[in-house]
Enzyme design. Structure first.
Site, PDB file in Angstrom:
ATOM      1  N   CYS B  94      -1.670   1.956   2.089  1.00 41.18           N
ATOM      2  CA  CYS B  94      -2.798   2.174   1.183  1.00 41.18           C
ATOM      3  C   CYS B  94      -2.674   3.485   0.404  1.00 41.18           C
ATOM      4  O   CYS B  94      -1.816   3.598  -0.461  1.00 41.18           O
ATOM      5  CB  CYS B  94      -4.095   2.085   1.980  1.00 41.18           C
ATOM      6  SG  CYS B  94      -5.544   1.778   0.976  1.00 41.18           S
ATOM      7  N   ARG B 128     -13.362  -3.730  -5.531  1.00 41.57           N
ATOM      8  CA  ARG B 128     -12.762  -3.362  -4.260  1.00 41.57           C
ATOM      9  C   ARG B 128     -12.204  -4.596  -3.599  1.00 41.57           C
ATOM     10  O   ARG B 128     -12.877  -5.611  -3.493  1.00 41.57           O
ATOM     11  CB  ARG B 128     -13.784  -2.675  -3.353  1.00 41.57           C
ATOM     12  CG  ARG B 128     -13.354  -1.246  -3.096  1.00 41.57           C
ATOM     13  CD  ARG B 128     -13.998  -0.506  -2.008  1.00 41.57           C
ATOM     14  NE  ARG B 128     -12.954   0.074  -1.170  1.00 41.57           N
ATOM     15  CZ  ARG B 128     -12.333   1.210  -1.423  1.00 41.57           C
ATOM     16  NH1 ARG B 128     -12.638   1.911  -2.478  1.00 41.57           N
ATOM     17  NH2 ARG B 128     -11.403   1.652  -0.613  1.00 41.57           N
ATOM     18  N   HIS B 195      -3.919  -2.323   6.667  1.00 39.41           N
ATOM     19  CA  HIS B 195      -4.573  -1.594   7.746  1.00 39.41           C
ATOM     20  C   HIS B 195      -4.701  -2.553   8.916  1.00 39.41           C
ATOM     21  O   HIS B 195      -4.248  -3.694   8.843  1.00 39.41           O
ATOM     22  CB  HIS B 195      -5.983  -1.171   7.328  1.00 39.41           C
ATOM     23  CG  HIS B 195      -6.022  -0.130   6.272  1.00 39.41           C
ATOM     24  ND1 HIS B 195      -5.548   1.134   6.472  1.00 39.41           N
ATOM     25  CD2 HIS B 195      -6.505  -0.163   5.006  1.00 39.41           C
ATOM     26  CE1 HIS B 195      -5.733   1.841   5.365  1.00 39.41           C
ATOM     27  NE2 HIS B 195      -6.309   1.088   4.463  1.00 39.41           N
TER      28      HIS B 195
END
Lengths: 461, 247
Positions: B94, B128, B195
């Site tokens: 990320c 997002r 993640h």
């Protein structure tokens, strides 16, 4: 009152009655439907609060703070509306009003106590005439909803810049992100905090959500950490200091998961308290509630009378009995809260039976990465056995392997909560305690399960 | 022999349980009696050429990315690039991944320079991209396998002509939600949006990095001692199952 308001209230109240008959808590639906029918309903209701409305937000402690404040007000014969059933979005607050109002929409309460979701504070301030805003703390939590911690902080910052000078802003002095909000507001700012370095640690926690000075960006110096990044700090460069708290706790003694005593100071006055709650987080919650009560004009005597009635809230450190065995239930929903619960368990000297339940529904957060920010390594030497349950029990099993828990004390994963509760209770001898640590939706499921077992003696809504 | 793991900006860029990746690397080495050392590389710390065999860099918020980007100028960026050319392994997730491309242009504020290891750039968007992420890749072992994780980013990463993606998106958004690619791999350096954290439940990825890191020390090493990965693979499968049920 116009027709739109009447019909929206009727609809909401009917739904509320129906969902109750159906045996559902239904904490959001009535408010949701009525607000659809009339978007101004919340504002209409909240204008009827004759004295003050209090908004309480922050990552951890909203519920315990609100309940404590409610107990203080009730003990002093002050009537209030509170969204205590759990939903802390605007629809949940509207539902609380719907339940208190009569059929023509009249509310006869002097005070409003509203738990407000971190993200919703700006909208809540727009629709509710507010006298006191409480911000407890800010930690990483539900990042799948909020995106970044910073996004939450910016919303709060914008909100406190907009409140007027008659409003009280109650802030945690020990959380650097929260206390800084007191710098850019016209509100009357009241701080609360802990004044007892013996309860803190000088070791920097592995995971910190507030490290940098908000004024100049320099890394903060912490004299002591009370819990996660809450502590006594200052900036070595611009000398930004932790504000001096108006309400504080000192001389703290934590003796078990549900026993704490401390000296409570309010201005010049100090009293000694003993409460059936556990841990540093709950002391912060008590301090927040006391600060609000003081801002509403109550003196220390009235406050301490209320505090003597405080009990733990269901699932937040409450102890229950089931067939001569004890259940201790503590909600875990983010790393800071979970670490605090683990710390609290270490105050009980015996090795423990544990049941940990991890769900990943929307109210829990869809992502379980945060389990890797929890210090499960602490459980290695203090656990007799642990049962893992919930939709993401497998993730937890893996986490415990990397925390070096002996595979012999970790029972095979049992996704079904009812089954997991049954088998983990079977492992207990009479008089022993099962420590249950559920995420939010797991806690609600657990509650249903306990109700079906006929357990009625706990503090249901 | 010491495997030296460089933990980049771990103090601030650790937002998403990413320290689980370090725990995984450390434990999987220890279980194989591989000596390791974790070296924290923070803002202001010097990086010495050849010192690190395996870099890990996690995700952070825009604020921390700005600090890291300005720290990674001059020699530090150069040494990092040379280490990768020299065969050191790297995993960046990320925020770290975004700064290893050519540049990152956040949706607000000025453009941040990247280290330029990956032929890629990232543009902030107002959407997002949040959710479970499942990727299919044959880049690790030559055979097709899945990687599972959770993504949460607003930056859209676009790969350049010479870049090779880590794999294809089966579920989720990946690099940019448009071209179904996820991550980037250059030599032994991997950047991605996984993640979760990525390494515990994708042990093949962890072992890929450990082996490449060891080979950076000693090219004669060709394989790792196998571990009992029953639990790791069970978790991997249970997540695939859970994601299927959620859809």
């Amino acid at each position: 009152m116009n027709l739109a308001i009447t019909s929206s209230i009727l609809a909401g109240k009917l739904i509320s009655k129906l969902t109750k008959l159906g045996g559902n808590g239904g904490t959001a639906l009535p408010g949701l439907v009525s607000t659809r029918l009339n978007p101004k309903l919340l504002s209409y209701f909240s204008k009827q609060i004759t004295k003050s409305s209090v908004l309480i937000t922050g990552t951890n402690g909203k519920t315990t703070t609100s309940r404590t404040l409610g107990t203080i007000l009730a003990t002093n014969q002050m009537s209030y509306v509170h969204n205590r059933a759990g939903s802390n979005l605007l629809r949940g607050i509207t539902t609380a009003f719907l339940e208190k109002s009569n059929w023509d929409g009249k509310v006869n309460n002097d005070y409003g106590i509203f738990e407000v979701d971190e993200f919703v504070l700006p909208q809540a301030l727009e629709q509710i005439k507010t006298k006191v805003v409480v911000i407890n703390n800010l930690f990483r939590d539900q990042l799948d909803r909020y995106g970044e911690i910073e996004t939450v902080w910016s919303r709060w910052d914008k909100s406190v810049r907009q409140v007027d000078k008659e409003t009280f802003l109650v802030l945690n002095a020990d959380d650097p992100n929260v206390s800084f909000l007191g710098k850019n507001t016209r509100a009357k700012v009241l701080y609360y905090g802990i004044e007892d370095p013996t309860q803190g640690s000088t070791l920097t926690p592995d995971v910190l959500d507030a490290q940098k000075c908000r004024e100049c960006g320099t890394e903060l110096d912490f004299e002591v950490f009370y819990a996660s990044h809450m502590g006594v700090y200052q900036c070595p460069k611009c000398h930004l200091m932790r504000p001096h708290p108006h309400v504080s706790a000192s001389n703290i003694k934590i003796s078990g998961v549900d026993k704490v005593s401390f000296d409570l100071s309010l201005g010049e006055n100090t009293i000694s308290l003993s409460l059936p709650l556990g841990g540093i987080f709950n002391i912060y919650n008590i301090l927040a509630a006391v600060t609000v009560a003081a801002s509403l004009g109550l003196d220390l005597k009235a406050i301490s009378l209320g505090l003597s009635k405080v009990q733990p809230v269901f699932g937040r450190g409450e102890k229950l009995q089931i067939d001569n065995k004890n259940l201790y239930i503590a909600l875990v929903k983010n790393p800071s809260g979970f670490n605090e619960v683990l710390k609290l368990l270490s105050y009980e000297p015996k090795k423990k039976h544990l049941l940990i339940i991890i769900n990943d529904l929307i109210a829990d957060g869809r992502d379980v990465s945060w389990l890797w920010d929890v210090d499960f390594e602490k459980l290695k030497d203090t656990t007799l056995n642990v049962t893992l349950s919930g939709l993401r029990a497998a993730d937890l099993a893996l986490r415990l392997k990397y925390a070096h828990l002996d595979s012999r004390i970790v029972s095979p994963v049992q996704t079904n909560i009812a089954e997991a509760l049954r088998t983990s209770l079977e492992k207990l001898k009479s008089g022993e305690t099962l420590y249950v640590l559920p995420t939010y939706t797991a806690m609600l499921q657990l509650r249903k399960e306990l109700e079906s077992k006929g357990l009625k003696n706990f503090s249901l809504d | 022999m010491n495997l030296r793991i460089g933990y980049m900006y771990g103090k601030t860029m650790n937002i998403y349980g990413d320290r689980g990746n370090i725990l995984t690397l450390v434990n999987r080495c220890r279980w194989r009696d591989i000596q390791i050392e974790v070296i924290n590389i923070e803002v202001g710390d010097k990086l010495t050429a050849g010192e690190i065999d395996l870099f890990f860099w996690g995700g952070g918020q825009d604020r921390e990315q700005i600090l890291a980007s300005s720290d990674l100028k001059g020699d530090k960026a150069k040494i990092l690039r040379e280490s990768i050319e020299d065969g050191a392994a790297l995993l960046a997730i990320c925020g770290g991944y975004q700064l290893l491309g050519k540049y990152y242009k956040p949706s607000q504020g000025t453009e941040l320079d990247g280290v330029g290891i990956f032929d890629a750039h990232t543009i902030g968007s107002n959407k997002r991209m949040i959710g479970n992420l499942v990727v299919e890749t044959d880049r690790l072992s030559g055979k097709l396998e899945t990687l599972v994780g959770f993504e949460n980013h607003s930056g859209k990463t676009h790969l350049g002509k010479t870049a090779q993606s880590l794999g294809n998106v089966l579920i989720g958004f990946g690099n940019n939600s448009e071209d179904r690619t996820e991550g980037c791999i250059y030599k032994n350096a991997i950047g991605c949006y996984l993640h979760g954290p990525a390494l515990p439940k994708n042990p093949m990825l962890a072992d890929f990095l450990i082996l490449k890191g060891l080979q950076h020390k000693d090219r004669a090493i060709t394989k790792l001692k196998p571990l009992d990965d029953t639990l790791e693979l069970q978790t991997h499968l249970s997540i695939l199952e859970r994601i299927k049920n959620q859809r």
